[in-house]
Scaffold this motif. Structure first.
Motif, short mmCIF file in Angstrom:
data_model
loop_
_atom_site.label_atom_id
_atom_site.label_comp_id
_atom_site.label_asym_id
_atom_site.label_seq_id
_atom_site.Cartn_x
_atom_site.Cartn_y
_atom_site.Cartn_z
N TYR A 26 0.82 -1.22 0.00
CA TYR A 26 0.00 0.00 0.00
C TYR A 26 0.85 1.27 0.00
O TYR A 26 0.58 2.20 -0.77
N ASP A 27 1.85 1.34 0.86
CA ASP A 27 2.66 2.56 0.94
C ASP A 27 3.27 2.91 -0.42
O ASP A 27 3.36 4.08 -0.80
N GLY A 28 3.74 1.87 -1.13
CA GLY A 28 4.32 2.10 -2.44
C GLY A 28 3.27 2.45 -3.47
O GLY A 28 3.46 3.36 -4.30
N TRP A 29 2.13 1.75 -3.44
CA TRP A 29 1.09 2.00 -4.42
C TRP A 29 0.46 3.37 -4.22
O TRP A 29 0.00 4.01 -5.17
N LEU A 30 0.46 3.85 -3.00
CA LEU A 30 -0.02 5.21 -2.72
C LEU A 30 0.76 6.22 -3.55
O LEU A 30 0.19 7.11 -4.18
N VAL A 31 2.09 6.08 -3.57
CA VAL A 31 2.93 6.99 -4.34
C VAL A 31 2.73 6.76 -5.83
O VAL A 31 2.66 7.71 -6.63
N ALA A 32 2.63 5.48 -6.25
CA ALA A 32 2.42 5.17 -7.66
C ALA A 32 1.16 5.84 -8.19
O ALA A 32 1.12 6.30 -9.34
N GLU A 33 0.14 5.94 -7.36
CA GLU A 33 -1.12 6.56 -7.76
C GLU A 33 -1.09 8.09 -7.64
O GLU A 33 -2.09 8.76 -7.88
N GLY A 34 0.06 8.63 -7.28
CA GLY A 34 0.20 10.08 -7.19
C GLY A 34 -0.05 10.66 -5.82
O GLY A 34 -0.06 11.87 -5.64
N GLY A 35 -0.25 9.78 -4.83
CA GLY A 35 -0.51 10.24 -3.48
C GLY A 35 0.73 10.30 -2.62
O GLY A 35 1.85 10.07 -3.09
N SER A 36 0.55 10.60 -1.34
CA SER A 36 1.66 10.68 -0.40
C SER A 36 1.12 10.66 1.02
O SER A 36 -0.08 10.90 1.24
N TYR A 37 1.97 10.39 1.96
CA TYR A 37 1.57 10.45 3.36
C TYR A 37 1.34 11.89 3.80
O TYR A 37 0.45 12.17 4.60
N TYR A 38 2.19 12.80 3.29
CA TYR A 38 2.18 14.17 3.79
C TYR A 38 2.24 15.17 2.63
O TYR A 38 2.64 14.83 1.51
N SER A 39 1.87 16.39 2.92
CA SER A 39 2.07 17.47 1.97
C SER A 39 3.57 17.72 1.81
O SER A 39 4.39 17.24 2.61
N ALA A 40 3.95 18.48 0.78
CA ALA A 40 5.36 18.71 0.48
C ALA A 40 6.11 19.37 1.64
O ALA A 40 7.30 19.12 1.84
N ASP A 41 5.41 20.19 2.44
CA ASP A 41 6.08 20.86 3.55
C ASP A 41 6.06 20.02 4.83
O ASP A 41 6.57 20.45 5.87
N GLY A 42 5.44 18.83 4.79
CA GLY A 42 5.43 17.94 5.94
C GLY A 42 4.50 18.35 7.06
O GLY A 42 4.57 17.79 8.16
N ARG A 43 3.60 19.28 6.79
CA ARG A 43 2.73 19.79 7.86
C ARG A 43 1.32 19.21 7.85
O ARG A 43 0.56 19.40 8.79
N THR A 44 0.97 18.52 6.76
CA THR A 44 -0.39 18.02 6.62
C THR A 44 -0.39 16.56 6.20
O THR A 44 0.33 16.19 5.26
#
Length: 418
Positions: free
Chosen positions: A195-213
């Motif tokens: 899941y963690d990898g597929w999240l990125v493959a689908e264009g997602g991420s755990y956090y916003s680019a600034d790491g605040r959200t």
């Protein structure tokens, strides 16, 4: 020649730095202190440990005034490293991943790193937290996908490109067409998706680019979770967690039981090289790829001057010297991908028919994630809850309902670290 010259210049500059603070004319590796012993903590399986020990041997041969005691921690590495630091028994040098570095940076002394020596921007900044370099990068662990070319040809499908990634939709469509049979004789289009990898493959991420959200509960995260859940249903294209319990997915791939092996790390290179490499190919991960781990070397703040000087020389050697970087992967063991240009040809020659260039491309184009304090704790809590509540693990709840709740919980934990 240009890359080798650059490496040589960089090594010289690092060694000059290592000599700072010592007597004029002193051995830069030890600051004129004679034989110096340093300790080096690292993790890995038997083959990976053997690779690191061969790199240590190469360093000691090139630097006879420094002895390196290998501290191979085989389980619970970060916990044991933290315990040793808290107990005043920190190793002189500690291997640390880019994901764990923010939690350990305060234990390491800042270092000067020439970012221009590395061919990948993601590698260059792997040891940097808040604008300060606390560790020297030495190995990249990019993710790609291995495919069975014969399976694609038998299904009437074009073999994926070795350089251009499939879209995630095309991957799912191909995986379904490559799936056949039932029961014990079922052949799957793909090994299980992470899941963690597929999240990125689908264009997602755990956090916003600034790491605040926290962002894993948005539309990208929900879509990624649904693909993973659907893939293991009875009419899906990947084996379920129950089917794979105790099973070696690489062996399933080698035996033709799965046609595609996503989340394929460099530690599998030696096993792949042992097969008939004309039948297999390494290609980019679908979509946006997967997160890349970069392991670096941090030097303890508590190290004495002579040990710190020797440690800087050791970290530089591991990071930039061909004598070390050329040992990172072989036909018997692979720790990861070299981080300097001059060692890439040696790396790709290990299995020339399977397109190891895809690993290098994945290092160059790596998806980088924001540095987040307590990242390990936050993501561990999220993964535990996701697996217990949805069919990504043992649960039955709808990811579309669960993920927004877990995102809110993540945000609370994230806000508490500020």
């Amino acid at each position: 020649m240009q890359a080798k010259a650059l490496t040589a210049v960089t090594v010289a500059s690092f060694l000059a730095l290592a000599a700072c603070g010592g007597d004029p004319g002193a051995d830069p590796a030890t600051g004129g202190q004679g034989i110096v012993t340093i300790t080096y903590a690292f993790w890995g399986n038997n083959d990976e440990a053997a690779t690191i020990k061969s790199m240590i041997a190469a360093f000691e041969k090139a630097n006879p005034a420094v002895k390196v005691e290998a501290n191979w921690i085989q389980s619970d590495y970060e916990q044991k490293l933290q315990t040793s630091i808290a107990g005043g028994d920190a190793p002189t040098v500690a291997q640390i991943s880019n994901t764990a570095l923010p939690s350990f940076a305060n234990a390491f002394t800042p270092v000067e790193v020439d970012h221009g020596v590395y061919y990948s921007p993601a590698v260059a900044k792997a040891g940097n937290v808040g604008g300060t370099d606390y560790a020297v990068p030495f190995v990249a662990k990019s993710k790609v996908m291995a495919v069975n070319k014969a399976a694609f040809e038998a299904a009437g499908l074009a073999v994926p490109s070795g350089s251009a990634p499939m879209s995630t939709a095309d991957f799912v469509a191909a995986a379904r067409k490559l799936t056949s049979g039932s029961g014990e004789k079922k052949v799957y289009g793909s090994a299980p998706l992470w899941y963690d990898g597929w999240l990125v493959a689908e264009g997602g991420s755990y956090y916003s680019a600034d790491g605040r959200t926290c962002t894993m509960g948005n539309a990208d995260g929900i879509r990624a979770a649904q693909v993973v859940v659907d893939s293991t249903k009875p009419d899906g294209f990947a084996p379920s967690p129950a089917d794979t319990q105790g099973q070696d997915m690489f062996q399933w791939f080698a035996d033709g039981k799965v046609a595609m092996l996503p989340d394929f790390g460099p530690w599998n290179i030696a096993k792949l090289a042992a097969l008939d490499t004309a039948k297999f190919l390494v290609v980019p991960m679908p979509g946006k790829g997967e997160p890349m781990e970069v392991d670096s070397l941090g030097i303890s703040k508590s190290a004495e001057q002579a040990e710190a000087s020797a440690a800087r020389t050791f970290a530089t050697f591991m990071s930039t010297s061909p004598a070390a970087q050329n040992l990172l992967a072989s036909t018997t063991s692979a720790l990861g991908v070299p981080v300097v240009q001059g060692s890439l040809e040696s790396f790709k020659s290990i299995a020339p028919k399977v397109n190891l260039q895809a690993f290098v491309d994945a290092v160059t184009d790596a998806v980088t994630t924001a540095y987040v304090k307590d990242k390990v704790k936050i993501e561990s809590t999220f993964s535990t809850d996701l697996n217990s509540r949805t069919a990504i693990g043992s649960g039955t709840e709808d990811p579309a309902a669960v993920l927004p709740e877990l995102q809110a919980q993540c945000q609370q934990m994230l806000d508490a670290t500020k």
